[in-house]
Design an enzyme around this catalytic site. Structure first.
Site, PDB file in Angstrom:
ATOM      1  N   LYS A 124      -0.949   4.955   4.607  1.00 29.88           N
ATOM      2  CA  LYS A 124      -1.884   4.023   5.246  1.00 29.88           C
ATOM      3  C   LYS A 124      -1.508   3.860   6.715  1.00 29.88           C
ATOM      4  O   LYS A 124      -0.337   3.642   7.041  1.00 29.88           O
ATOM      5  CB  LYS A 124      -1.866   2.675   4.529  1.00 29.88           C
ATOM      6  CG  LYS A 124      -2.909   1.700   5.045  1.00 29.88           C
ATOM      7  CD  LYS A 124      -3.017   0.487   4.139  1.00 29.88           C
ATOM      8  CE  LYS A 124      -4.048  -0.503   4.664  1.00 29.88           C
ATOM      9  NZ  LYS A 124      -5.390   0.101   4.814  1.00 29.88           N
ATOM     10  N   HIS A 152       0.829  -1.207   0.000  1.00 29.82           N
ATOM     11  CA  HIS A 152       0.000   0.000   0.000  1.00 29.82           C
ATOM     12  C   HIS A 152       0.864   1.257   0.000  1.00 29.82           C
ATOM     13  O   HIS A 152       2.076   1.211   0.219  1.00 29.82           O
ATOM     14  CB  HIS A 152      -0.930   0.019   1.224  1.00 29.82           C
ATOM     15  CG  HIS A 152      -2.105  -0.891   1.101  1.00 29.82           C
ATOM     16  ND1 HIS A 152      -2.016  -2.255   1.318  1.00 29.82           N
ATOM     17  CD2 HIS A 152      -3.399  -0.653   0.779  1.00 29.82           C
ATOM     18  CE1 HIS A 152      -3.207  -2.806   1.147  1.00 29.82           C
ATOM     19  NE2 HIS A 152      -4.067  -1.854   0.827  1.00 29.82           N
TER      20      HIS A 152
END
Length: 257
Positions: free
Chosen positions: A145, A141
Site C-alpha cells: 500500500k 494493510h
C-alpha cells in the site's frame, strides 16, 4: 470483451484494470447483470478509449498521481465516475466540485472504501465517538500500500472528529511529554491514527473508544479484495441518479443515524 450486450446495460470502463483492485473490478463488471465492460484501461493506455467505446460510466482504481486527470476527463465528457483511488484532499475535492458545477448532469462518487462493512463501521464509529472521552484509530494493510494513513482511516477520523465537535467533546486526554517521532501516530483533526504494514494482511481497521471503566472496539476486516466489489457495483448503479459530488459510499446508503 463484454459479457452483457443488452441495449440498457451500463457501459463501464475500468481504469487501472491491471492492478489488484482493477482486475477484481473487471471481473465483477463482466459478471454483473445490467453491465457491459467496454474498456479495461491500463497505465499506458489513452483515455480516448472511453470515448471510442461509448462508455457511460467509469471506475477509477489507478494511482493518486493520475486520478484527478482521469476524473476531470470523465466529467468533461459526460461520463459518470466511481473513484476508489486515494489522494483526494480538500483542495482536489473543491476543484472537482467547481468542475462539476459546469457539468451538472454528471455524478461522481469518491469512495475511500467500497467494502460495505467498512463503510458501516466508519459510520458507527462516528456516531459512537461523541459518547467516549478517548478515541483512536488503528489501520492495518498489506506492505504494498502506497499511502499511510489509509484513505478509510482518514475519512473515519474526520467523521469521528466532526461528531465529537458537534457534541462539544474535546480532544482525547494524553499526558505524553516525551516520544519518538511517530510514536503517537498521525493526527487527523485531533484523532490519533496508527498505520501498520504487514505481509499477509489485506485491509483492516479498528476504532478504539474509551471512557473510565469501559472500552468499545469497532473493527472491520477485508480478507479478500472481492469484498470491495459489491460497493463498486452499488456505486455504478447509483451514481447517475446522484449528480454532483458524493464523498463516501455512506452517501448512497440509508444508515438512519
Amino acid at each position: 470483451m463484454a459479457e452483457h450486450d443488452d441495449d440498457d446495460a451500463l457501459r463501464v470502463a475500468v481504469l487501472g484494470a491491471s492492478g489488484r483492485m482493477g482486475s477484481e473490478a473487471v471481473t465483477a463488471v463482466q459478471q454483473a447483470a445490467g453491465m457491459q465492460l467496454v474498456a479495461a484501461v491500463g497505465s499506458g493506455d489513452s483515455l480516448q478509449q472511453l470515448i471510442e467505446t461509448g462508455a457511460t460510466h467509469m471506475v477509477d482504481l489507478t494511482v493518486p498521481d493520475a486520478t484527478e486527470e482521469n476524473v476531470r476527463f470523465a466529467v468533461e465528457h459526460g461520463i459518470h465516475a466511481v473513484v476508489g483511488t486515494t489522494g483526494w484532499d480538500s483542495e482536489r475535492l473543491t476543484a472537482l466540485e467547481q468542475k462539476l458545477a459546469a457539468h451538472s448532469e454528471v455524478g461522481v462518487l469518491i469512495a475511500p472504501n467500497f467494502a460495505l462493512g467498512a463503510v458501516l463501521a466508519s459510520a458507527f464509529a462516528a456516531k459512537a465517538a461523541q459518547y467516549f472521552e478517548s478515541a483512536e484509530v488503528i489501520e492495518l494493510h498489506h506492505p504494498k500500500k502506497v499511502d499511510a494513513p489509509s484513505g478509510t482511516a482518514v475519512r473515519t477520523a474526520e467523521l469521528m472528529a466532526a461528531s465529537r465537535r458537534a457534541a462539544g467533546v474535546g480532544p482525547s486526554p494524553d499526558a505524553t511529554q516525551k516520544q519518538l517521532d511517530g510514536a503517537r501516530g498521525a493526527t487527523v483533526e485531533d484523532i490519533h491514527v496508527h498505520s501498520v504494514r504487514l505481509r499477509g494482511l489485506v485491509a483492516h481497521q479498528e476504532v478504539l473508544l474509551g471512557s473510565t471503566g469501559e472500552q468499545l472496539s469497532i473493527r472491520h476486516d477485508s480478507f479478500d479484495r472481492a469484498s470491495f466489489m459489491p460497493g463498486v457495483l452499488l456505486g455504478l448503479r447509483t451514481v447517475a441518479a446522484r449528480p454532483g459530488l458524493t464523498h463516501g459510499l455512506d452517501g448512497y446508503l440509508d444508515l438512519g443515524l
